[in-house]
Write a protein that holds these residues in place. Structure first.
Motif, PDB file in Angstrom:
ATOM      1  N   SER A 293       0.825  -1.212   0.000  1.00  0.00           N
ATOM      2  CA  SER A 293       0.000   0.000   0.000  1.00  0.00           C
ATOM      3  C   SER A 293       0.860   1.262   0.000  1.00  0.00           C
ATOM      4  O   SER A 293       0.499   2.251  -0.637  1.00  0.00           O
ATOM      5  CB  SER A 293      -0.998   0.001   1.165  1.00  0.00           C
ATOM      6  OG  SER A 293      -0.324   0.030   2.396  1.00  0.00           O
TER       7      SER A 293
ATOM      8  N   GLY B  22      -6.818  -1.023  -6.483  1.00  0.00           N
ATOM      9  CA  GLY B  22      -6.800  -0.379  -5.180  1.00  0.00           C
ATOM     10  C   GLY B  22      -6.241   1.031  -5.240  1.00  0.00           C
ATOM     11  O   GLY B  22      -6.494   1.836  -4.345  1.00  0.00           O
ATOM     12  N   HIS B  23      -5.475   1.355  -6.280  1.00  0.00           N
ATOM     13  CA  HIS B  23      -4.995   2.733  -6.434  1.00  0.00           C
ATOM     14  C   HIS B  23      -6.193   3.615  -6.776  1.00  0.00           C
ATOM     15  O   HIS B  23      -7.073   3.210  -7.546  1.00  0.00           O
ATOM     16  CB  HIS B  23      -3.920   2.831  -7.525  1.00  0.00           C
ATOM     17  CG  HIS B  23      -3.221   4.140  -7.527  1.00  0.00           C
ATOM     18  ND1 HIS B  23      -3.774   5.279  -8.054  1.00  0.00           N
ATOM     19  CD2 HIS B  23      -1.998   4.500  -7.049  1.00  0.00           C
ATOM     20  CE1 HIS B  23      -2.934   6.280  -7.908  1.00  0.00           C
ATOM     21  NE2 HIS B  23      -1.845   5.839  -7.295  1.00  0.00           N
TER      22      HIS B  23
ATOM     23  N   ARG C 201       1.995   1.577  -3.659  1.00  0.00           N
ATOM     24  CA  ARG C 201       0.881   1.851  -4.567  1.00  0.00           C
ATOM     25  C   ARG C 201       0.267   3.220  -4.317  1.00  0.00           C
ATOM     26  O   ARG C 201       0.023   3.980  -5.251  1.00  0.00           O
ATOM     27  CB  ARG C 201      -0.179   0.762  -4.412  1.00  0.00           C
ATOM     28  CG  ARG C 201      -1.355   0.912  -5.366  1.00  0.00           C
ATOM     29  CD  ARG C 201      -2.491  -0.036  -5.037  1.00  0.00           C
ATOM     30  NE  ARG C 201      -3.012   0.268  -3.711  1.00  0.00           N
ATOM     31  CZ  ARG C 201      -3.289  -0.643  -2.788  1.00  0.00           C
ATOM     32  NH1 ARG C 201      -3.103  -1.925  -3.011  1.00  0.00           N
ATOM     33  NH2 ARG C 201      -3.751  -0.271  -1.604  1.00  0.00           N
ATOM     34  N   ASP C 202       0.013   3.532  -3.060  1.00  0.00           N
ATOM     35  CA  ASP C 202      -0.821   4.693  -2.740  1.00  0.00           C
ATOM     36  C   ASP C 202      -0.058   5.976  -2.449  1.00  0.00           C
ATOM     37  O   ASP C 202      -0.620   7.055  -2.582  1.00  0.00           O
ATOM     38  CB  ASP C 202      -1.723   4.368  -1.549  1.00  0.00           C
ATOM     39  CG  ASP C 202      -2.617   3.169  -1.806  1.00  0.00           C
ATOM     40  OD1 ASP C 202      -2.917   2.890  -2.980  1.00  0.00           O
ATOM     41  OD2 ASP C 202      -3.002   2.509  -0.831  1.00  0.00           O
TER      42      ASP C 202
END
Length: 170
Positions: free
Chosen positions: A102, A162-163, A105-106
């Motif tokens: 995460s 999820g992004h 990615r985020d």
């Protein structure tokens, strides 16, 4: 090109090249690591991720130093590596580089633009050749046949699920 459009709109554009291509064009061979099994793949992917992080951080520092409004375009993102190894191997890669998915990615990427491979629907245009740096030259850094390219493309798209801002260009 996207770069030209951004520059014409007043942005300073910085390009982060694909780390794997830098390695492959300068002596590294994926099969040297794959021969060693899963831990060889983990080692390769961890080194690749470290190089990618370094390239991204360097270009970010360069952009910040200009004091101008800037955008950084990455040929590949860190999570793309997930498409080239098992879930277990990917977990070991993340552990090796001291990151979690995460975070990568985020927090590193404002947006992700995924260009679907020509191997999906435009097969006559699929090639192992890739353009290099906009200079008109081309070289081989790809090894996937059509089916492998489709599978890697699907796994790459899934890696970015999820992004908050994923744009798929088909």
């Amino acid at each position: 090109t996207l770069r030209e459009r951004l520059e014409n709109a007043g942005w300073r554009v910085f390009i982060v090249p694909e780390a794997a291509t830098l390695l492959f064009h300068n002596g590294a061979k994926f099969h040297d690591f794959a021969r060693q099994g899963e831990m060889g793949i983990v080692h390769f992917q961890a080194k690749l991720a470290q190089l990618q992080i370094s390239l991204e951080n360097t270009m970010s520092d360069m952009a910040d130093a200009t004091g101008e409004k800037s955008v950084i375009l990455c040929d590949r993102g860190l999570l793309d590596g997930k498409a080239y190894c098992s879930a277990r191997a990917w977990a070991l890669v993340l552990e090796s580089i001291g990151q979690n998915e995460s975070q990568l990615r985020d927090r590193r990427y404002t947006a992700v633009i995924h260009l679907v491979t020509a191997a999906k629907g435009a097969e006559e245009h699929y090639s192992l050749m890739q353009a290099e740096g906009g200079g008109g030259g081309a070289s081989t850094a790809r090894t996937e046949d059509l089916e492998e390219a489709r599978e890697v493309d699907t796994r790459t798209t899934e890696a970015w699920l999820g992004h908050r801002r994923v744009y798929v260009v088909d």
